[in-house]
Design an enzyme around this catalytic site. Structure first.
Site, PDB file in Angstrom:
ATOM      1  CB  ALA A 249      -0.885  -0.267   1.079  1.00  0.00           C
ATOM      2  N   GLY A 254       2.546   4.633 -10.321  1.00  0.00           N
ATOM      3  CA  GLY A 254       2.722   5.551 -11.487  1.00  0.00           C
ATOM      4  C   GLY A 254       3.615   5.063 -12.326  1.00  0.00           C
ATOM      5  CB  CYS A 257       3.568   0.482 -17.972  1.00  0.00           C
ATOM      6  SG  CYS A 257       4.997   0.296 -19.291  1.00  0.00           S
TER       7      CYS A 257
HETATM    8  C1  UDX Z   1       5.443  -2.432 -15.069  1.00  0.00           C
HETATM    9  C2  UDX Z   1       5.061  -3.834 -14.951  1.00  0.00           C
HETATM   10  O1  UDX Z   1       5.361  -4.485 -13.678  1.00  0.00           O
HETATM   11  C3  UDX Z   1       5.793  -4.525 -16.158  1.00  0.00           C
HETATM   12  O2  UDX Z   1       5.486  -5.896 -16.131  1.00  0.00           O
HETATM   13  C4  UDX Z   1       5.373  -3.714 -17.336  1.00  0.00           C
HETATM   14  O3  UDX Z   1       6.124  -4.224 -18.710  1.00  0.00           O
HETATM   15  C5  UDX Z   1       5.435  -2.251 -17.388  1.00  0.00           C
HETATM   16  O4  UDX Z   1       4.775  -1.918 -16.407  1.00  0.00           O
HETATM   17  P1  UDX Z   1       6.936  -0.598 -14.169  1.00  0.00           P
HETATM   18  O5  UDX Z   1       6.092   0.499 -14.440  1.00  0.00           O
HETATM   19  O6  UDX Z   1       8.524  -0.461 -14.589  1.00  0.00           O
HETATM   20  O7  UDX Z   1       6.506  -2.065 -14.434  1.00  0.00           O
HETATM   21  O8  UDX Z   1       6.902  -0.681 -12.575  1.00  0.00           O
HETATM   22  P2  UDX Z   1       6.240  -1.652 -11.421  1.00  0.00           P
HETATM   23  O9  UDX Z   1       7.552  -2.151 -10.374  1.00  0.00           O
HETATM   24  O10 UDX Z   1       5.488  -2.439 -11.719  1.00  0.00           O
HETATM   25  O11 UDX Z   1       5.390  -0.687 -10.376  1.00  0.00           O
HETATM   26  C6  UDX Z   1       4.676   0.242 -10.928  1.00  0.00           C
HETATM   27  C7  UDX Z   1       4.022   1.179  -9.778  1.00  0.00           C
HETATM   28  O12 UDX Z   1       3.440   0.569  -9.047  1.00  0.00           O
HETATM   29  C8  UDX Z   1       5.252   2.012  -9.176  1.00  0.00           C
HETATM   30  O13 UDX Z   1       4.824   3.255  -8.927  1.00  0.00           O
HETATM   31  C9  UDX Z   1       5.309   1.436  -7.803  1.00  0.00           C
HETATM   32  O14 UDX Z   1       5.799   2.131  -7.007  1.00  0.00           O
HETATM   33  C10 UDX Z   1       4.029   0.909  -7.618  1.00  0.00           C
HETATM   34  N1  UDX Z   1       3.641  -0.508  -7.061  1.00  0.00           N
HETATM   35  C11 UDX Z   1       4.332  -1.658  -7.229  1.00  0.00           C
HETATM   36  C12 UDX Z   1       2.843  -0.153  -5.484  1.00  0.00           C
HETATM   37  O15 UDX Z   1       2.326   0.908  -5.285  1.00  0.00           O
HETATM   38  N2  UDX Z   1       2.678  -1.055  -4.765  1.00  0.00           N
HETATM   39  C13 UDX Z   1       3.422  -2.464  -5.195  1.00  0.00           C
HETATM   40  O16 UDX Z   1       2.822  -3.224  -4.341  1.00  0.00           O
HETATM   41  C14 UDX Z   1       3.945  -2.477  -6.328  1.00  0.00           C
END
Ligand code: UDX
Length: 427
Positions: A249, A254, A257
């Site tokens: 949480a 952001g 993607c």
């Molecule tokens: C994502 C997908 O994971 C990947 O498979 C796809 O190809 C591209 O989009 P990415 O955008 O690099 O990858 O980041 P990711 O690690 O997935 O995190 C995305 C966002 O979610 C971040 O802002 C992160 O802080 C947030 N997040 C992630 C959470 O808030 N909680 C979580 O438990 C996991």
């Protein structure tokens, strides 16, 4: 195999380096000579851990070439990967103009039969669109979808250790041929129809974003009933059907993607007359999460006028310099708008953030410098180094003793023992 990669952004460059690492001969194409010159020297054009080492290794092995010469690259290849950006338009749909331009360029330049592979995240049906554009050229083209699942900051690892590879084609044999490019990677391999592969990418990102919004809603309920979201996440994540991942949480997702793909999938469904209610809520919850956190800060500090606030983290997550759709940037802007002075530090994203933040924002050399004389401190990106700071020293440097942890990064008991007043999300 001989491969051209069109576009050297995150997906393009990681795919080019990764495919060269798998033993293929790769030409990566970008129309900007300065970028190509840098890449030819083995210099990255964005931050991605571990990519520079593999880039230089494969330049040296002569398996990887960079060029602005589109036609030469394409006519030297059997496979052409389209890896250009598909940014969101105002209505949330993906802007396909770069994909169309590249398809048009292939149609003009190709003097041989080719397999054209879409790696850009594109709406269902784009394969057919690209096929249509290529028809103007007399040669035979197969258009295939091969979605990428790379996480920024961990992209090299993800390319070489994927959970699965998906290839979508109109002919099984063509799908298998594209899949053979990844023969060295031992993982699940799925050959599907082209539309199915196109949808898998959106469905994967939308599902992960849904998990995040779900746990954020649970966090909000936790705050109301006095429960702890981290323990709830652990308690549900131990169920193998749920799993522990993407249940952190915080201030919401952001990046380049999730926000774009969730909006695009909602828009794709809407354009076909289907109202994807769940995704509307996922977006709403995600936007609300930033605002809830800003409200929490405003409530505790009463007035932000003339307050000094340290903001640690600007990137949308750790291990990247990417600030696209970063909650941290929104938070800095909102706090400044309410009258606070922001001193900030991020290990990698300061240069990119400087381009978008106001002149008032003070960029510091370290987390300690940002914390000096601050009335309150905000954690906005989950950089592990922030958890490892000397928090006793931070307390001495600060004027106030309040921490707002938007990523639930710190050990609550530890900082409270030091005398901090600690606010987080869902605890
Ligand atoms: C994502 C997908 O994971 C990947 O498979 C796809 O190809 C591209 O989009 P990415 O955008 O690099 O990858 O980041 P990711 O690690 O997935 O995190 C995305 C966002 O979610 C971040 O802002 C992160 O802080 C947030 N997040 C992630 C959470 O808030 N909680 C979580 O438990 C996991």
């Amino acid at each position: 195999m001989k491969i051209s990669i069109i576009g050297t952004g995150y997906v393009g460059l990681v795919s080019a380096v990764g495919l060269a690492e798998l033993g293929h001969q790769v030409w990566a194409v970008n129309r900007t000579p300065e970028k190509i010159a840098k890449l030819q020297q083995g210099e990255l054009i964005f931050f991605e851990p571990g990519l520079d080492k593999l880039l230089r290794k494969n330049l040296k092995n002569k398996r990887l070439y960079f060029t602005t010469d589109f036609a030469a690259a394409v006519n030297n290849s059997d496979f052409v990967f389209i890896c250009v950006g598909t940014p969101p338009k105002a209505d949330g749909s993906a802007d396909l103009s770069a994909v169309k331009v590249v398809a048009g360029q292939i149609a003009q330049a190709a003097r041989k039969n080719l397999i054209v592979i879409n790696k850009s995240t594109v709406p269902v049906g784009t394969g057919r669109l690209v096929e249509k554009i290529l028809k103007s050229n007399g040669h035979k083209f197969e258009v295939v979808s091969c979605p990428e699942f790379l996480r920024e900051g961990r992209a090299v690892y993800d390319f070489l250790n994927p959970d699965r590879i998906v290839v979508g084609a109109t002919k099984q044999a063509v799908g298998r041929k594209v899949m053979s490019l990844f023969a060295k990677l031992k993982t699940h391999k799925l050959v599907t129809a082209r539309e199915t592969a196109e949808l898998i990418k959106y469905a994967a990102n939308a599902f992960l974003a849904t998990k995040i919004s779900f746990i954020n809603e649970i966090a909000n309920v936790c705050e109301k009933v006095g429960a702890n979201v981290e323990q709830v996440a652990q308690g549900i994540g131990l169920d193998k059907r749920i799993n522990p991942y993407f249940l952190k949480a915080g201030i919401g997702y952001g990046g380049s993607c999730f926000p774009k793909d969730v909006k695009a999938l909602k828009q794709i469904a809407g354009s076909m007359g289907y109202d994807f209610k769940l995704l509307k809520a996922v977006i709403e919850v995600n936007n609300g999460q930033r605002q809830n956190f800003i409200n929490k800060i405003k409530k505790e500090l009463v007035s932000l006028a003339y307050k000094n606030i340290a903001v640690l983290g600007l990137a949308f997550k750790d291990n990247t310099d990417d600030i696209r759709e970063s909650a941290a940037i929104d938070i800095v802007r909102a706090l400044e708008k309410a009258g606070a002075t922001i001193k900030t530090y991020d290990p990698e994203a300061m240069a990119t953030a400087k381009r978008v933040l106001s002149r008032k924002t003070v960029f510091c050399d370290s987390a300690y410098a940002a914390a000096a004389k601050a009335d309150a401190l905000v954690i906005a990106t989950e950089w592990p180094a922030f958890a490892g700071l000397n928090w006793a020293k931070v307390k001495q440097l600060m004027k106030g003793k309040i921490i707002f942890d938007g990523k639930n990064l710190l050990d609550q008991a530890k900082v409270e023992k030091l005398g901090f007043k600690y606010f987080s999300v869902g605890k």
